[in-house]
Design an enzyme around this catalytic site. Structure first.
Site, PDB file in Angstrom:
ATOM      1  CD  GLU A 185      -7.643   0.385   1.104  1.00 46.04           C
ATOM      2  OE1 GLU A 185      -6.516  -0.142   0.922  1.00 46.04           O
ATOM      3  OE2 GLU A 185      -7.937   1.051   2.107  1.00 46.04           O
ATOM      4  NE  ARG A 187      -9.331   8.570   4.013  1.00 45.32           N
ATOM      5  CZ  ARG A 187      -9.521   7.708   5.020  1.00 45.32           C
ATOM      6  NH1 ARG A 187      -8.684   6.703   5.185  1.00 45.32           N
ATOM      7  NH2 ARG A 187     -10.529   7.841   5.852  1.00 45.32           N
ATOM      8  CG  HIS A 196      -8.027   4.261   0.682  1.00 47.50           C
ATOM      9  ND1 HIS A 196      -8.190   4.174   2.043  1.00 47.50           N
ATOM     10  CD2 HIS A 196      -9.226   4.645   0.179  1.00 47.50           C
ATOM     11  CE1 HIS A 196      -9.447   4.487   2.346  1.00 47.50           C
ATOM     12  NE2 HIS A 196     -10.087   4.796   1.246  1.00 47.50           N
ATOM     13  CD  GLU A 244      -7.287  -5.826   3.065  1.00 42.75           C
ATOM     14  OE1 GLU A 244      -7.592  -5.388   1.941  1.00 42.75           O
ATOM     15  OE2 GLU A 244      -6.439  -5.289   3.810  1.00 42.75           O
ATOM     16  CB  THR A 249      -9.353   1.900   6.922  1.00 44.18           C
ATOM     17  OG1 THR A 249      -8.897   2.596   5.766  1.00 44.18           O
ATOM     18  CG2 THR A 249     -10.728   1.338   6.649  1.00 44.18           C
ATOM     19  CG  HIS A 264       1.292   5.256   4.734  1.00 41.75           C
ATOM     20  ND1 HIS A 264       0.466   5.985   5.550  1.00 41.75           N
ATOM     21  CD2 HIS A 264       0.781   4.001   4.706  1.00 41.75           C
ATOM     22  CE1 HIS A 264      -0.497   5.206   6.013  1.00 41.75           C
ATOM     23  NE2 HIS A 264      -0.323   4.002   5.515  1.00 41.75           N
ATOM     24  CG  ASN A 277      -1.841   1.110   1.315  1.00 44.30           C
ATOM     25  OD1 ASN A 277      -1.446   2.236   1.059  1.00 44.30           O
ATOM     26  ND2 ASN A 277      -3.077   0.854   1.664  1.00 44.30           N
ATOM     27  CG  HIS A 315      -5.356  -1.599   9.346  1.00 39.79           C
ATOM     28  ND1 HIS A 315      -4.925  -1.020  10.512  1.00 39.79           N
ATOM     29  CD2 HIS A 315      -5.859  -0.588   8.597  1.00 39.79           C
ATOM     30  CE1 HIS A 315      -5.182   0.275  10.478  1.00 39.79           C
ATOM     31  NE2 HIS A 315      -5.742   0.562   9.315  1.00 39.79           N
ATOM     32  NE  ARG A 323      -7.518  11.545   5.261  1.00 40.31           N
ATOM     33  CZ  ARG A 323      -8.030  10.954   6.350  1.00 40.31           C
ATOM     34  NH1 ARG A 323      -7.278  10.142   7.072  1.00 40.31           N
ATOM     35  NH2 ARG A 323      -9.269  11.183   6.703  1.00 40.31           N
TER      36      ARG A 323
HETATM   37  N1  PXP Z   1      -5.872  -2.826   4.046  1.00 38.04           N
HETATM   38  C1  PXP Z   1      -6.752  -1.812   4.082  1.00 38.04           C
HETATM   39  C2  PXP Z   1      -8.146  -2.071   3.602  1.00 38.04           C
HETATM   40  C3  PXP Z   1      -6.368  -0.539   4.552  1.00 38.04           C
HETATM   41  O1  PXP Z   1      -7.263   0.458   4.575  1.00 38.04           O
HETATM   42  C4  PXP Z   1      -5.042  -0.341   4.948  1.00 38.04           C
HETATM   43  C5  PXP Z   1      -4.613   1.004   5.447  1.00 38.04           C
HETATM   44  O2  PXP Z   1      -4.496   1.910   4.435  1.00 38.04           O
HETATM   45  C6  PXP Z   1      -4.149  -1.414   4.859  1.00 38.04           C
HETATM   46  C7  PXP Z   1      -4.595  -2.645   4.425  1.00 38.04           C
HETATM   47  C8  PXP Z   1      -2.711  -1.275   5.197  1.00 38.04           C
HETATM   48  O3  PXP Z   1      -2.568  -0.956   6.548  1.00 38.04           O
HETATM   49  P1  PXP Z   1      -1.153  -0.485   7.050  1.00 38.04           P
HETATM   50  O4  PXP Z   1      -0.854   0.803   6.364  1.00 38.04           O
HETATM   51  O5  PXP Z   1      -1.356  -0.344   8.520  1.00 38.04           O
HETATM   52  O6  PXP Z   1      -0.165  -1.541   6.692  1.00 38.04           O
END
Ligand code: PXP
Length: 268
Positions: A97, A72, A70, A178, A128, A37, A34, A215, A76
């Site tokens: 996402e 949003r 993702h 998921e 999330t 960040h 993901n 997550h 952001r």
């Molecule tokens: N899966 C989903 C659906 C999420 O919303 C996120 C957070 O953006 C993640 C996985 C990844 O989480 P993390 O950034 O804590 O690894």
């Protein structure tokens, strides 16, 4: 989203299921990175650096099986142009996402990523925070799943490892779930959260769902989740980007992949 539970309406039986198991030569446990960040860091200055698309390409070269982003509602971190560029740049698969809104579904139908993960979204949340309330929003989610199927896009629902949510996801015709690993990540040594993920995986598989998880996963806590037989895909973002500050993005991807692979190898 409403509070009152709604009756389950089965997915449109005339819709073709475009997900063909085995079509992609995917490994037993895929890592989707993901990259939100990376975009968060860029948006701190509203500039061009660091570029999440460049990060995605590096993650792929370092061994990621796919990229998750993702978009949003409040934009952001990831921007619309990032999604467009990812669609045309990456060599692996995009897991798009988003919330199940008209705006996001229209984007998904246009760009047709291999997979869409539907998530709950609240403007005030930092990330999330919980899974979808599937039963309470069954019409909305069933419609979204049907639209995605018509577009030839796999659908995955981000849910807590709750048996009713898992059952409901299968009833509305989702391709995958998921499982939210946040509770486990906060309490990695407590037996309950890990057991819930194990049971949720077994239930999901028994109902014909592909099972993903994510997550809060890190090199320190990913092992027991990676070891759960039946989980096919992990979505990991924050810890990889955080580790990248110290050891570089390529190494951060390789590091977590190695931990995932050795945990999975011990169970097979
Ligand atoms: N899966 C989903 C659906 C999420 O919303 C996120 C957070 O953006 C993640 C996985 C990844 O989480 P993390 O950034 O804590 O690894």
């Amino acid at each position: 989203m409403n509070d009152a539970p709604e009756p389950v309406r089965p997915v449109d039986a005339n819709v073709t299921d475009h997900h063909t198991p085995g079509k992609h030569a995917w490994p037993p446990l895929r890592l989707f990175v993901n990259i939100d960040h990376v975009a968060t860091l860029r948006q701190a200055r509203r500039g061009l650096e660091p570029d999440p698309v460049e990060a995605a390409l590096r993650c792929e070269r370092a061994g990621a099986d796919g990229i998750t982003a993702h978009l949003r509602e409040d934009r952001r971190h990831i921007q619309d142009t990032d999604i467009e560029r990812l669609t045309t740049s990456i060599a692996t698969q995009l897991n798009f996402e988003c919330a199940a809104t008209e705006e996001m579904l229209a984007i998904a139908e246009r760009i047709r990523p291999v997979e869409v993960t539907l998530v709950p979204e609240r403007r005030e949340e930092v990330t999330t925070e919980g899974g979808l309330a599937v039963r309470r929003n069954v019409t909305l989610l069933a419609d979204a799943v049907t639209r995605l199927k018509r577009a030839g896009v796999r659908s995955s629902l981000f849910i807590d490892p709750d048996p009713d949510a898992i059952t409901c996801a299968a009833e509305i015709g989702a391709d995958a779930i998921e499982l939210h690993t946040g509770t486990y990540a906060h309490h990695p040594d407590a037996p309950g959260p890990l057991e819930a993920l194990r049971h949720g995986t077994a239930l999901g598989r028994s109902l014909g769902l592909a099972v993903h998880a994510g997550h809060g996963l890190t090199v320190r806590n990913v092992g027991p989740v990676a070891a759960i037989d039946g989980i096919e895909e992990l979505n990991i973002g924050h810890s990889i980007v955080s580790r990248a500050v110290f050891i570089g993005l390529d190494e951060a991807v390789r590091e977590i992949r190695t931990v995932m692979a050795s945990a999975r190898a011990r169970t097979s």
